[in-house]
Design a protein around this motif. Structure first.
Motif, PDB file in Angstrom:
ATOM      1  N   ILE A 147       4.945  15.552   5.759  1.00  0.00           N
ATOM      2  CA  ILE A 147       6.341  16.019   5.720  1.00  0.00           C
ATOM      3  C   ILE A 147       7.283  14.855   5.450  1.00  0.00           C
ATOM      4  CG2 ILE A 147       8.210  16.987   7.113  1.00  0.00           C
ATOM      5  CD1 ILE A 147       6.108  18.687   8.560  1.00  0.00           C
ATOM      6  N   LEU A 148       7.048  13.735   6.138  1.00  0.00           N
ATOM      7  CA  LEU A 148       7.908  12.567   5.929  1.00  0.00           C
ATOM      8  C   LEU A 148       7.827  12.082   4.484  1.00  0.00           C
ATOM      9  CD1 LEU A 148       9.770  10.401   7.102  1.00  0.00           C
ATOM     10  CD2 LEU A 148       7.733   9.059   7.655  1.00  0.00           C
ATOM     11  N   TYR A 149       6.614  12.067   3.946  1.00  0.00           N
ATOM     12  CA  TYR A 149       6.441  11.617   2.565  1.00  0.00           C
ATOM     13  C   TYR A 149       7.146  12.552   1.587  1.00  0.00           C
ATOM     14  CZ  TYR A 149       4.182  10.728  -1.918  1.00  0.00           C
ATOM     15  OH  TYR A 149       3.941  10.478  -3.241  1.00  0.00           O
ATOM     16  N   ARG A 150       6.943  13.862   1.769  1.00  0.00           N
ATOM     17  CA  ARG A 150       7.524  14.852   0.854  1.00  0.00           C
ATOM     18  C   ARG A 150       9.057  14.822   0.907  1.00  0.00           C
ATOM     19  NH1 ARG A 150       4.921  18.748   2.660  1.00  0.00           N
ATOM     20  NH2 ARG A 150       6.477  19.662   4.047  1.00  0.00           N
ATOM     21  N   GLU A 151       9.601  14.822   2.108  1.00  0.00           N
ATOM     22  CA  GLU A 151      11.063  14.820   2.240  1.00  0.00           C
ATOM     23  C   GLU A 151      11.647  13.448   1.887  1.00  0.00           C
ATOM     24  OE1 GLU A 151      12.827  17.539   2.757  1.00  0.00           O
ATOM     25  OE2 GLU A 151      10.904  18.615   2.787  1.00  0.00           O
ATOM     26  N   GLN A 163      10.565  11.540  -0.510  1.00  0.00           N
ATOM     27  CA  GLN A 163      10.683  11.509  -1.965  1.00  0.00           C
ATOM     28  C   GLN A 163      12.002  12.132  -2.418  1.00  0.00           C
ATOM     29  OE1 GLN A 163       6.970  13.388  -3.305  1.00  0.00           O
ATOM     30  NE2 GLN A 163       6.571  11.509  -4.457  1.00  0.00           N
ATOM     31  N   LYS A 164      12.342  13.280  -1.815  1.00  0.00           N
ATOM     32  CA  LYS A 164      13.607  13.939  -2.163  1.00  0.00           C
ATOM     33  C   LYS A 164      14.799  13.039  -1.825  1.00  0.00           C
ATOM     34  CE  LYS A 164      11.745  18.560  -1.190  1.00  0.00           C
ATOM     35  NZ  LYS A 164      11.883  19.776  -0.337  1.00  0.00           N
ATOM     36  N   LEU A 165      14.710  12.386  -0.678  1.00  0.00           N
ATOM     37  CA  LEU A 165      15.807  11.523  -0.245  1.00  0.00           C
ATOM     38  C   LEU A 165      15.989  10.337  -1.179  1.00  0.00           C
ATOM     39  CD1 LEU A 165      17.954  10.949   1.877  1.00  0.00           C
ATOM     40  CD2 LEU A 165      16.226   9.738   3.225  1.00  0.00           C
ATOM     41  N   VAL A 166      14.870   9.743  -1.605  1.00  0.00           N
ATOM     42  CA  VAL A 166      14.941   8.613  -2.523  1.00  0.00           C
ATOM     43  C   VAL A 166      15.604   9.030  -3.840  1.00  0.00           C
ATOM     44  CG1 VAL A 166      13.577   7.047  -3.958  1.00  0.00           C
ATOM     45  CG2 VAL A 166      13.024   7.327  -1.539  1.00  0.00           C
ATOM     46  N   LEU A 202       0.856  -1.187   0.000  1.00  0.00           N
ATOM     47  CA  LEU A 202       0.000   0.000   0.000  1.00  0.00           C
ATOM     48  C   LEU A 202       0.894   1.240   0.000  1.00  0.00           C
ATOM     49  CD1 LEU A 202      -3.029   0.853   0.250  1.00  0.00           C
ATOM     50  CD2 LEU A 202      -2.591   1.093   2.699  1.00  0.00           C
ATOM     51  N   ILE A 203       0.768   2.125  -1.008  1.00  0.00           N
ATOM     52  CA  ILE A 203       1.538   3.349  -1.088  1.00  0.00           C
ATOM     53  C   ILE A 203       0.604   4.518  -0.845  1.00  0.00           C
ATOM     54  CG2 ILE A 203       2.917   4.851  -2.589  1.00  0.00           C
ATOM     55  CD1 ILE A 203       3.925   2.383  -3.961  1.00  0.00           C
ATOM     56  N   VAL A 204       0.949   5.357   0.093  1.00  0.00           N
ATOM     57  CA  VAL A 204       0.121   6.504   0.423  1.00  0.00           C
ATOM     58  C   VAL A 204       0.549   7.671  -0.432  1.00  0.00           C
ATOM     59  CG1 VAL A 204      -0.616   8.078   2.250  1.00  0.00           C
ATOM     60  CG2 VAL A 204      -0.103   5.688   2.776  1.00  0.00           C
ATOM     61  N   THR A 205      -0.376   8.277  -1.176  1.00  0.00           N
ATOM     62  CA  THR A 205      -0.070   9.417  -2.027  1.00  0.00           C
ATOM     63  C   THR A 205      -0.997  10.559  -1.647  1.00  0.00           C
ATOM     64  OG1 THR A 205      -1.597   8.601  -3.693  1.00  0.00           O
ATOM     65  CG2 THR A 205       0.689   7.988  -3.954  1.00  0.00           C
ATOM     66  N   GLY A 206      -0.458  11.579  -0.960  1.00  0.00           N
ATOM     67  CA  GLY A 206      -1.287  12.699  -0.502  1.00  0.00           C
ATOM     68  C   GLY A 206      -2.312  12.212   0.499  1.00  0.00           C
ATOM     69  N   VAL A 207      -3.593  12.497   0.213  1.00  0.00           N
ATOM     70  CA  VAL A 207      -4.659  12.062   1.115  1.00  0.00           C
ATOM     71  C   VAL A 207      -5.347  10.823   0.574  1.00  0.00           C
ATOM     72  CG1 VAL A 207      -5.070  14.378   2.006  1.00  0.00           C
ATOM     73  CG2 VAL A 207      -6.302  13.603  -0.033  1.00  0.00           C
ATOM     74  N   GLN A 208      -4.818  10.274  -0.516  1.00  0.00           N
ATOM     75  CA  GLN A 208      -5.401   9.075  -1.077  1.00  0.00           C
ATOM     76  C   GLN A 208      -4.388   7.951  -1.008  1.00  0.00           C
ATOM     77  OE1 GLN A 208      -6.497  10.268  -5.039  1.00  0.00           O
ATOM     78  NE2 GLN A 208      -8.446  11.149  -4.365  1.00  0.00           N
ATOM     79  N   THR A 209      -4.847   6.785  -1.293  1.00  0.00           N
ATOM     80  CA  THR A 209      -3.943   5.639  -1.325  1.00  0.00           C
ATOM     81  C   THR A 209      -4.040   4.981  -2.677  1.00  0.00           C
ATOM     82  OG1 THR A 209      -5.614   4.151  -0.464  1.00  0.00           O
ATOM     83  CG2 THR A 209      -4.167   5.216   1.155  1.00  0.00           C
ATOM     84  N   CYS A 210      -2.916   4.386  -3.075  1.00  0.00           N
ATOM     85  CA  CYS A 210      -2.876   3.713  -4.376  1.00  0.00           C
ATOM     86  C   CYS A 210      -2.217   2.366  -4.191  1.00  0.00           C
ATOM     87  CB  CYS A 210      -2.078   4.557  -5.376  1.00  0.00           C
ATOM     88  SG  CYS A 210      -1.884   3.757  -6.990  1.00  0.00           S
ATOM     89  N   ALA A 211      -2.933   1.312  -4.551  1.00  0.00           N
ATOM     90  CA  ALA A 211      -2.400  -0.031  -4.380  1.00  0.00           C
ATOM     91  C   ALA A 211      -1.549  -0.404  -5.581  1.00  0.00           C
ATOM     92  CB  ALA A 211      -3.544  -1.029  -4.213  1.00  0.00           C
TER      93      ALA A 211
END
Length: 285
Positions: A51-55, A57-60, A1-10
């Protein structure tokens, strides 16, 4: 399960739901804040999760860039290569340099023009990865080096434009044996000593002057002080304002060579040598 913004995408990332839940729970416990808000119908990111998701992405992306850079460096596709070469014009050499830069834009090419007497030592000490020089300036013991012949050249005669033979394409030794002669101070090479012996200039009663550099030699030739025997590619590079003549009855051929140490581990080195050798082989064909 990948969380994207306020939605999720399997997506099929082949990790079970339960494993993902445990990993997220462990991460939340380690950080000390909630990252996801769950209910029966959805999973949402908390402000901390966003914040964790946004930062993250940059780290990846940064990690991927580092991995790519490390891989390219290991393959020789990035880094630096240092070349010590004689200053002469060769169409094949110019084209090979340009092609190498086009193929490998992330490799910095350090190209330094040096006197022929310096090439071997710079490669031997590791100050240069590869050298382009003349065969007669190389030591007899080249066991620790790779050496490839790029092309064969010969010495030519350079004379003032007002010299009686200047309009000729070639001359015989007998026609120039009485001329004043100018020699480079690198004449300690056995090959050049033999040339001097063939010409007879050094043993003659004519003026025989020694100069320290190619530039000073051509300055004296242009001024009408005398004539000299010079490698043809050097004469073509510096000989503006001079007559350049072949000497028909003298054997004066030598090789233009590419050299590098066998123990040089620069991964860009084989990419460079292959490119240069290819262009010279193509030029001869």
């Amino acid at each position: 399960l990948i969380v994207t913004g306020v939605q999720t995408c399997a997506l099929p990332i082949y990790i079970s739901h339960s494993t993902t839940s445990r990993n997220v729970a462990a991460l939340e416990e380690g950080i000390g804040v909630r990252l996801l808000v769950r209910d029966n119908r959805s999973v949402r990111l908390t402000p901390a999760g966003e914040i964790l998701y946004r930062e993250g992405q940059k780290l990846v992306k940064k990690i991927e860039a580092i991995e790519g850079a490390v891989k390219n460096a290991g393959l020789g596709l990035a880094g630096k290569i240092t070349i010590a070469g004689i200053d002469f014009y060769s169409e094949a050499l110019v084209e090979s340099y340009s092609e190498f830069c086009r193929r490998y834009p992330d490799i910095v090419v350090g190209l330094y023009h040096k006197d022929v007497s310096e090439i071997w030592n710079l490669v031997n000490t590791g100050e240069a990865d590869v050298g382009i020089g003349f065969s007669y300036s190389m030591p007899e013991d080249m066991e620790e080096f790779e050496m490839r012949v790029l092309t064969r050249e010969r010495f030519c005669l350079v004379a003032p434009l007002d010299h009686p033979l200047a309009s000729r394409g070639s001359v015989h030794m007998s026609e120039i044996s009485s001329a004043n002669y100018i020699s480079l101070s690198v004449a300690n090479y056995d090959f050049i000593k033999k040339l001097d012996e063939q010409t007879g200039f050094a043993q003659s009663d004519n003026d025989y002057s020694v100069v320290p550099s190619i530039e000073s030699l051509f300055l004296k030739v242009r001024s009408g002080t005398g004539i000299s025997m010079i490698p043809t590619p050097i004469a073509q590079k510096y000989g503006e304002g001079c007559a350049i003549l072949d000497v028909e009855d003298m054997e004066s051929t030598f090789d233009v060579v590419l050299i590098w140490r066998k123990d040089n581990l620069n991964p860009s080195l084989p990419l460079f040598t292959d490119t240069v050798l290819h262009f010279f082989q193509t030029a001869e064909e």
